[in-house]
Design a protein around this motif. Structure first.
Motif, PDB file in Angstrom:
ATOM      1  N   LYS A  83       4.179   7.935 -39.966  1.00 20.73           N
ATOM      2  CA  LYS A  83       3.356   9.139 -40.072  1.00 20.73           C
ATOM      3  C   LYS A  83       4.104  10.297 -40.721  1.00 20.73           C
ATOM      4  CE  LYS A  83       0.692   8.051 -35.887  1.00 20.73           C
ATOM      5  NZ  LYS A  83       0.371   8.506 -34.501  1.00 20.73           N
ATOM      6  N   ALA A  84       5.424  10.224 -40.726  1.00 19.25           N
ATOM      7  CA  ALA A  84       6.229  11.350 -41.182  1.00 19.25           C
ATOM      8  C   ALA A  84       6.366  11.365 -42.703  1.00 19.25           C
ATOM      9  CB  ALA A  84       7.616  11.292 -40.541  1.00 19.25           C
ATOM     10  N   ALA A  85       6.749  12.526 -43.206  1.00 17.64           N
ATOM     11  CA  ALA A  85       6.965  12.671 -44.644  1.00 17.64           C
ATOM     12  C   ALA A  85       8.241  11.973 -45.094  1.00 17.64           C
ATOM     13  CB  ALA A  85       7.025  14.148 -45.024  1.00 17.64           C
ATOM     14  N   TYR A  86       9.171  11.735 -44.157  1.00 24.82           N
ATOM     15  CA  TYR A  86      10.421  11.051 -44.472  1.00 24.82           C
ATOM     16  C   TYR A  86      10.596   9.870 -43.531  1.00 24.82           C
ATOM     17  CZ  TYR A  86      11.977  14.847 -47.536  1.00 24.82           C
ATOM     18  OH  TYR A  86      12.091  15.757 -48.556  1.00 24.82           O
ATOM     19  N   ILE A  87      11.245   8.827 -44.047  1.00 24.75           N
ATOM     20  CA  ILE A  87      11.560   7.673 -43.208  1.00 24.75           C
ATOM     21  C   ILE A  87      13.060   7.428 -43.227  1.00 24.75           C
ATOM     22  CG2 ILE A  87       9.354   6.467 -43.383  1.00 24.75           C
ATOM     23  CD1 ILE A  87      10.473   4.823 -45.654  1.00 24.75           C
ATOM     24  N   ALA A  88      13.553   6.958 -42.091  1.00 26.98           N
ATOM     25  CA  ALA A  88      14.927   6.485 -41.963  1.00 26.98           C
ATOM     26  C   ALA A  88      14.855   5.094 -41.357  1.00 26.98           C
ATOM     27  CB  ALA A  88      15.748   7.426 -41.083  1.00 26.98           C
ATOM     28  N   SER A  89      15.965   4.375 -41.394  1.00 25.35           N
ATOM     29  CA  SER A  89      15.968   3.028 -40.833  1.00 25.35           C
ATOM     30  C   SER A  89      17.314   2.750 -40.195  1.00 25.35           C
ATOM     31  CB  SER A  89      15.683   1.986 -41.928  1.00 25.35           C
ATOM     32  OG  SER A  89      15.712   0.685 -41.394  1.00 25.35           O
ATOM     33  N   VAL A  90      17.274   2.060 -39.067  1.00 25.55           N
ATOM     34  CA  VAL A  90      18.497   1.619 -38.394  1.00 25.55           C
ATOM     35  C   VAL A  90      18.301   0.153 -38.029  1.00 25.55           C
ATOM     36  CG1 VAL A  90      20.125   2.013 -36.517  1.00 25.55           C
ATOM     37  CG2 VAL A  90      18.787   3.934 -37.417  1.00 25.55           C
ATOM     38  N   ASP A  91      19.147  -0.725 -38.558  1.00 23.76           N
ATOM     39  CA  ASP A  91      19.063  -2.130 -38.172  1.00 23.76           C
ATOM     40  C   ASP A  91      19.436  -2.259 -36.705  1.00 23.76           C
ATOM     41  OD1 ASP A  91      18.323  -2.693 -40.719  1.00 23.76           O
ATOM     42  OD2 ASP A  91      20.215  -3.630 -41.321  1.00 23.76           O
ATOM     43  N   SER A  92      18.808  -3.193 -36.019  1.00 24.55           N
ATOM     44  CA  SER A  92      18.869  -3.212 -34.548  1.00 24.55           C
ATOM     45  C   SER A  92      20.198  -3.690 -33.992  1.00 24.55           C
ATOM     46  CB  SER A  92      17.735  -4.069 -33.992  1.00 24.55           C
ATOM     47  OG  SER A  92      17.766  -5.369 -34.541  1.00 24.55           O
ATOM     48  N   ASP A  93      21.141  -4.103 -34.822  1.00 23.48           N
ATOM     49  CA  ASP A  93      22.489  -4.384 -34.317  1.00 23.48           C
ATOM     50  C   ASP A  93      23.462  -3.260 -34.674  1.00 23.48           C
ATOM     51  OD1 ASP A  93      22.319  -4.954 -36.986  1.00 23.48           O
ATOM     52  OD2 ASP A  93      23.400  -6.857 -36.900  1.00 23.48           O
ATOM     53  N   ASP A  94      22.975  -2.222 -35.348  1.00 22.61           N
ATOM     54  CA  ASP A  94      23.803  -1.066 -35.699  1.00 22.61           C
ATOM     55  C   ASP A  94      23.466   0.105 -34.773  1.00 22.61           C
ATOM     56  OD1 ASP A  94      24.711  -2.628 -37.803  1.00 22.61           O
ATOM     57  OD2 ASP A  94      23.298  -1.770 -39.244  1.00 22.61           O
ATOM     58  N   TYR A  95      24.158   1.228 -34.947  1.00 26.27           N
ATOM     59  CA  TYR A  95      23.830   2.445 -34.204  1.00 26.27           C
ATOM     60  C   TYR A  95      24.256   3.643 -35.038  1.00 26.27           C
ATOM     61  CZ  TYR A  95      28.780   2.047 -32.786  1.00 26.27           C
ATOM     62  OH  TYR A  95      30.150   1.917 -32.771  1.00 26.27           O
ATOM     63  N   ILE A  96      23.861   4.837 -34.613  1.00 22.04           N
ATOM     64  CA  ILE A  96      24.108   6.026 -35.429  1.00 22.04           C
ATOM     65  C   ILE A  96      24.711   7.147 -34.581  1.00 22.04           C
ATOM     66  CG2 ILE A  96      22.334   5.499 -37.126  1.00 22.04           C
ATOM     67  CD1 ILE A  96      20.433   7.372 -35.701  1.00 22.04           C
ATOM     68  N   ALA A  97      25.436   8.035 -35.256  1.00 23.96           N
ATOM     69  CA  ALA A  97      26.031   9.200 -34.597  1.00 23.96           C
ATOM     70  C   ALA A  97      24.922  10.170 -34.185  1.00 23.96           C
ATOM     71  CB  ALA A  97      27.012   9.879 -35.538  1.00 23.96           C
ATOM     72  N   PRO A  98      25.130  10.972 -33.137  1.00 19.43           N
ATOM     73  CA  PRO A  98      24.066  11.840 -32.599  1.00 19.43           C
ATOM     74  C   PRO A  98      23.512  12.855 -33.595  1.00 19.43           C
ATOM     75  CG  PRO A  98      25.886  11.650 -31.039  1.00 19.43           C
ATOM     76  CD  PRO A  98      26.347  11.009 -32.304  1.00 19.43           C
ATOM     77  N   THR A  99      24.284  13.210 -34.620  1.00 17.23           N
ATOM     78  CA  THR A  99      23.825  14.252 -35.552  1.00 17.23           C
ATOM     79  C   THR A  99      23.326  13.691 -36.891  1.00 17.23           C
ATOM     80  OG1 THR A  99      26.088  14.498 -36.384  1.00 17.23           O
ATOM     81  CG2 THR A  99      25.411  15.957 -34.573  1.00 17.23           C
ATOM     82  N   MET A 100      23.178  12.391 -36.985  1.00 14.37           N
ATOM     83  CA  MET A 100      22.840  11.804 -38.288  1.00 14.37           C
ATOM     84  C   MET A 100      21.502  12.316 -38.813  1.00 14.37           C
ATOM     85  SD  MET A 100      22.376   7.828 -39.453  1.00 14.37           S
ATOM     86  CE  MET A 100      21.059   7.412 -40.598  1.00 14.37           C
ATOM     87  N   LEU A 101      20.441  12.238 -38.043  1.00 18.63           N
ATOM     88  CA  LEU A 101      19.123  12.630 -38.530  1.00 18.63           C
ATOM     89  C   LEU A 101      19.054  14.128 -38.812  1.00 18.63           C
ATOM     90  CD1 LEU A 101      16.766  10.442 -36.290  1.00 18.63           C
ATOM     91  CD2 LEU A 101      17.611   9.974 -38.603  1.00 18.63           C
ATOM     92  N   GLU A 102      19.745  14.919 -38.024  1.00 22.68           N
ATOM     93  CA  GLU A 102      19.777  16.358 -38.279  1.00 22.68           C
ATOM     94  C   GLU A 102      20.447  16.648 -39.625  1.00 22.68           C
ATOM     95  OE1 GLU A 102      21.370  20.535 -36.235  1.00 22.68           O
ATOM     96  OE2 GLU A 102      21.852  18.592 -35.320  1.00 22.68           O
ATOM     97  N   ALA A 103      21.568  15.976 -39.876  1.00 20.50           N
ATOM     98  CA  ALA A 103      22.285  16.198 -41.131  1.00 20.50           C
ATOM     99  C   ALA A 103      21.450  15.742 -42.332  1.00 20.50           C
ATOM    100  CB  ALA A 103      23.618  15.457 -41.105  1.00 20.50           C
ATOM    101  N   LEU A 104      20.804  14.592 -42.193  1.00 21.22           N
ATOM    102  CA  LEU A 104      19.991  14.090 -43.300  1.00 21.22           C
ATOM    103  C   LEU A 104      18.797  15.002 -43.567  1.00 21.22           C
ATOM    104  CD1 LEU A 104      19.949  10.229 -42.610  1.00 21.22           C
ATOM    105  CD2 LEU A 104      21.215  11.427 -44.396  1.00 21.22           C
ATOM    106  N   TYR A 105      18.149  15.484 -42.499  1.00 22.70           N
ATOM    107  CA  TYR A 105      16.968  16.328 -42.704  1.00 22.70           C
ATOM    108  C   TYR A 105      17.355  17.671 -43.323  1.00 22.70           C
ATOM    109  CZ  TYR A 105      12.311  18.177 -42.095  1.00 22.70           C
ATOM    110  OH  TYR A 105      11.060  18.699 -42.340  1.00 22.70           O
ATOM    111  N   GLU A 106      18.466  18.223 -42.886  1.00 22.38           N
ATOM    112  CA  GLU A 106      18.932  19.465 -43.517  1.00 22.38           C
ATOM    113  C   GLU A 106      19.230  19.235 -44.994  1.00 22.38           C
ATOM    114  OE1 GLU A 106      22.264  20.850 -41.314  1.00 22.38           O
ATOM    115  OE2 GLU A 106      21.069  21.624 -39.634  1.00 22.38           O
ATOM    116  N   GLY A 107      19.660  18.023 -45.308  1.00 25.12           N
ATOM    117  CA  GLY A 107      19.963  17.693 -46.693  1.00 25.12           C
ATOM    118  C   GLY A 107      18.743  17.621 -47.594  1.00 25.12           C
ATOM    119  N   THR A 108      17.533  17.619 -47.026  1.00 24.92           N
ATOM    120  CA  THR A 108      16.325  17.629 -47.869  1.00 24.92           C
ATOM    121  C   THR A 108      16.058  19.014 -48.445  1.00 24.92           C
ATOM    122  OG1 THR A 108      14.769  18.187 -46.080  1.00 24.92           O
ATOM    123  CG2 THR A 108      15.306  15.833 -46.422  1.00 24.92           C
ATOM    124  N   HIS A 109      16.716  20.056 -47.880  1.00 28.17           N
ATOM    125  CA  HIS A 109      16.502  21.446 -48.311  1.00 28.17           C
ATOM    126  C   HIS A 109      15.017  21.798 -48.243  1.00 28.17           C
ATOM    127  CE1 HIS A 109      20.571  22.007 -50.610  1.00 28.17           C
ATOM    128  NE2 HIS A 109      20.716  21.441 -49.421  1.00 28.17           N
TER     129      HIS A 109
END
Length: 715
Positions: A83-109
């Motif tokens: 539903k969102a204007a942006y998509i991200a993906s995480v493979d189910s055997d991986d994981y991400i740092a707590p600030t990843m989505l915040e950093a990526l979204y700020e990067g959209t300017h």
């Protein structure tokens, strides 16, 4: 309320890792998200774990597949449900740092950038960092028009934020059930993205497992490496982007096989025989894809089967299993985008041919009228052909069909052009149509007329002898070597100088004196000798002095009195030689030519002089290889023009197969063969390939390392 980011998590056999993965998303500092977990019929408890987590967090949505669609299919489901204007993906055997989505979204300017790229770490199951991967912080705004889509960022889907409409509005999705699907998809997206922002930061944690795809050497892996490349190539061709990205794609072919080779070689302490065989196959596949290119893609399954005559299962599956790469489960189709009556561009190379006016009148009298005519005059042989091919590629968006109508070529009747257009309209896969002409010089039908669709391209070269290379084409070529009625008349009324040039130019193709042994073309030697033998018979029968002049010019080339430049009408040596002989009578020419052409034994001696010792050796090797191929070839059944069945294959099929060559290099084999084989490879390459067991080697022709383009050297 609509979330700002949809995070896609495919689920399949990862119950040991999935909770850590999903919780790392739940605990993001950026909270305005939805988490789409796609259960791809996982046989373990992955879905149950996610269902338990969904009870804790309403942002989690669990979507079930009714049938397994693979990682690509699960990602496609997530994209379509996002539903969102942006998509991200995480493979189910991986994981991400707590600030990843915040950093990526700020990067959209504030939504300006289409794609935002972060860095990542490769970690083991204990969390130990094995390597770090972070590109330099930069932005491409806009992405330069000449930017290599493979060089913008690594192809991974999971360390980036993507504008959702890049996928949905451009109808770009992941292929189902193949490895390397990221590499099959990301360059297609970058071909449409307007801008990219690389922000850096090591936010994504990529888990390296012992059963990782990159450490496998199965048949499916090597076939999927081909499918990955083929999937992107099909897309570029269908979207009209292949010419733009051709060089980038070629580099990708070279680099992807090289990198995969290194991954396998470095990942094993000792390479067993199975691994060596697999690596050997990868390198052979790389070279064949780079240099055989569209030829193998244009082959039918039957042609593949006949080409790889030992029935190699791997090779046959290339044709059989292409259907697995299509999103909808069907093979990729070539669609001809002609929504209206085709426009035809007729292109003529003119060097003073006597029939030029007759050729133009025959074109003007055609019943089909949607054509334009462009004439290239006053150019040399090489320059005129380069100009013609560049003209076709430059105007592929303006015209549907291109005709190469030489200035000495005349339409046989007013319906021919309409028939050619109908042939292209009736066969969407047809890209190159070749038809025989009724030739006055030989009194026979010879190959001469070419028509192309607007999808073909050429690698323009300075080749001065064989100036009509087959184009790159997504579809097929049809060659009609024998017609039941005339389509074109070739050189029906040549001038004496025109006939003299005919003889000299064709003699260069017969002798091939200055071509390296490996590049000598046995088929051209045979076909040009047939031409001259027919000209001799015509000269004996008619006494026409123009035929004698053609044979005299041939002799001047054979004897070395005329050099390589005589393929051009304006060559000073050619003009001077003609002036010295244009007044010879037919009787004088007959007396001069009789010792060379008069008897069978004299012709055999003359032929040997024309092609030289290297030519005779090349012809013998070619004869032996053809004999072996013929002995193994299955007997087929084809239909004749009247619909009746006939044993064997058409001459057109034979011609196509005779020109299919695998080009491989010493770098592909030397790491895997011993000293004795290396010596045989160096001293007797043809014998080496004839004795080799691999089907690509059986069909292959050896070319030296210097033939590899300079930008692809460095294996």
């Amino acid at each position: 309320m609509t979330p700002k980011i949809s995070v896609i998590v495919p689920l399949y056999k990862t119950e040991r890792f999935v909770e850590k993965c999903v919780r790392s998303i739940m605990e993001q500092s950026f909270q305005d998200i939805e988490i789409l977990c796609i259960d791809d019929c996982s046989p373990d408890d992955s879905a149950l774990i996610v269902r338990r987590l969904a009870a804790e967090d309403s942002r989690i949505k669990l979507i079930h597949h009714m049938e397994n669609r693979g990682l690509g299919g699960a990602r496609n489901t997530g994209i379509l449900h996002a539903k969102a204007a942006y998509i991200a993906s995480v493979d189910s055997d991986d994981y991400i740092a707590p600030t990843m989505l915040e950093a990526l979204y700020e990067g959209t300017h504030d939504g300006h950038y289409d794609v935002v790229v972060g860095g990542y770490e490769r970690v083991d199951e204990t969390g130990k960092v094995l390597s770090r991967h972070m590109q330099s912080v930069r932005s491409l705004d806009p992405i330069p028009d000449d930017q290599d889509p493979y060089k913008i960022a690594n192809p991974a889907f999971w360390n980036k934020l993507w504008r959702t409409t890049l996928y949905t509005e451009n109808d770009i999705f992941f292929p189902n059930h193949i490895y390397y699907q990221d590499a099959a998809t990301t360059p297609r997206i970058f071909a449409y993205a307007k801008n990219v922002n690389v922000i850096g930061g090591l936010h994504y944690k990529y888990l390296v497992r012992s059963d990782s795809v990159t450490n496998k050497t199965s048949d499916k892996h090597k076939l999927d490496k081909y499918r990955e490349l083929d999937f992107v190539k099909d897309f570029f061709i269908q979207r009209g982007l292949y010419e733009k990205y051709h060089d980038a794609f070629s580099r990708r072919v070279f680099e992807t096989y090289k990198n995969h080779f290194l991954t396998i070689a470095d990942g094993k302490r000792a390479l067993d025989e199975g691994s060596l065989k697999y690596l050997r196959y990868l390198l052979l596949m790389r070279e064949s894809y780079l240099h055989l290119d569209d030829a193998i893609r244009g082959m039918t399954f039957e042609e593949l089967t006949r080409a790889f005559e030992d029935g190699s299962a791997d090779i046959r599956r290339l044709a059989l299993e292409k259907k697995t790469i299509a999103i909808d489960g069907l093979p990729p189709k070539i669609v001809r985008p002609w929504s209206r009556t085709p426009d035809v561009s007729v292109l003529t190379l003119h060097s003073g041919e006597n029939e030029f006016d007759q050729s133009k009148r025959s074109l003007e009298n055609q019943s089909y009228k949607r054509w334009t005519h462009k004439v290239f005059s006053g150019l040399g042989n090489v320059e005129s052909h380069q100009a013609l091919y560049n003209e076709i590629m430059a105007n592929s968006g303006r015209y549907h069909i291109f005709l190469k109508l030489d200035a000495d070529m005349v339409f046989a009747d007013e319906s021919i052009l309409e028939e050619i257009v109908k042939r292209f309209n009736s066969d969407p896969s047809l890209d190159h149509f070749v038809v025989a002409c009724d030739d006055w010089m030989t009194g026979k039908q010879i190959i001469g007329f070419h028509a192309f669709s607007n999808r073909v391209t050429w690698n323009i070269s300075a080749e001065g002898l064989f100036v009509d290379p087959s184009p790159k084409r997504p579809g097929k070529r049809v060659i009609v070597e024998r017609t039941d009625r005339p389509y074109f008349y070739h050189s029906p009324d040549p001038s004496p100088f025109q006939a003299f040039h005919f003889g000299s130019h064709r003699a260069l193709k017969l002798c091939q004196r200055h071509r390296p042994y490996e590049d000598k073309r046995a088929d051209a030697m045979n076909s040009q000798w047939d031409v001259f033998f027919n000209v001799w018979n015509r000269f004996v029968e008619t006494g026409d002095g123009r035929l004698g002049l053609a044979l005299v010019a041939c002799h001047l080339v054979v004897s070395g009195d005329l050099g390589e430049g005589v393929h051009d009408y304006k060559d000073a040596q050619l003009v001077e030689a003609f002036k010295q002989r244009e007044h010879l009578t037919a009787a004088e020419m007959m007396s001069f030519l009789q010792p060379f052409w008069g008897t069978r034994s004299s012709r055999q001696t003359y032929f040997g002089k024309a092609v030289g010792l290297d030519g005779l050796r090349k012809l013998e090797e070619d004869r032996v290889l053809r004999k072996k191929a013929k002995a193994k070839r299955p007997v087929g059944v084809r239909k004749t023009e009247d619909g009746t069945a006939k044993q064997g294959f058409s001459e057109s099929d034979e011609r196509i197969r005779s020109r299919l060559r695998y080009r491989v290099y010493s770098a592909a084999l030397s790491p895997f063969i011993g000293t004795s084989l290396k010596l045989k490879l160096k001293e007797k390459p043809t014998v080496f390939f004839r004795d080799a067991k691999h089907p690509a080697l059986k069909l292959g022709r050896w070319l030296h390392r210097k033939d590899l383009p300079s930008d692809l050297q460095g294996c």
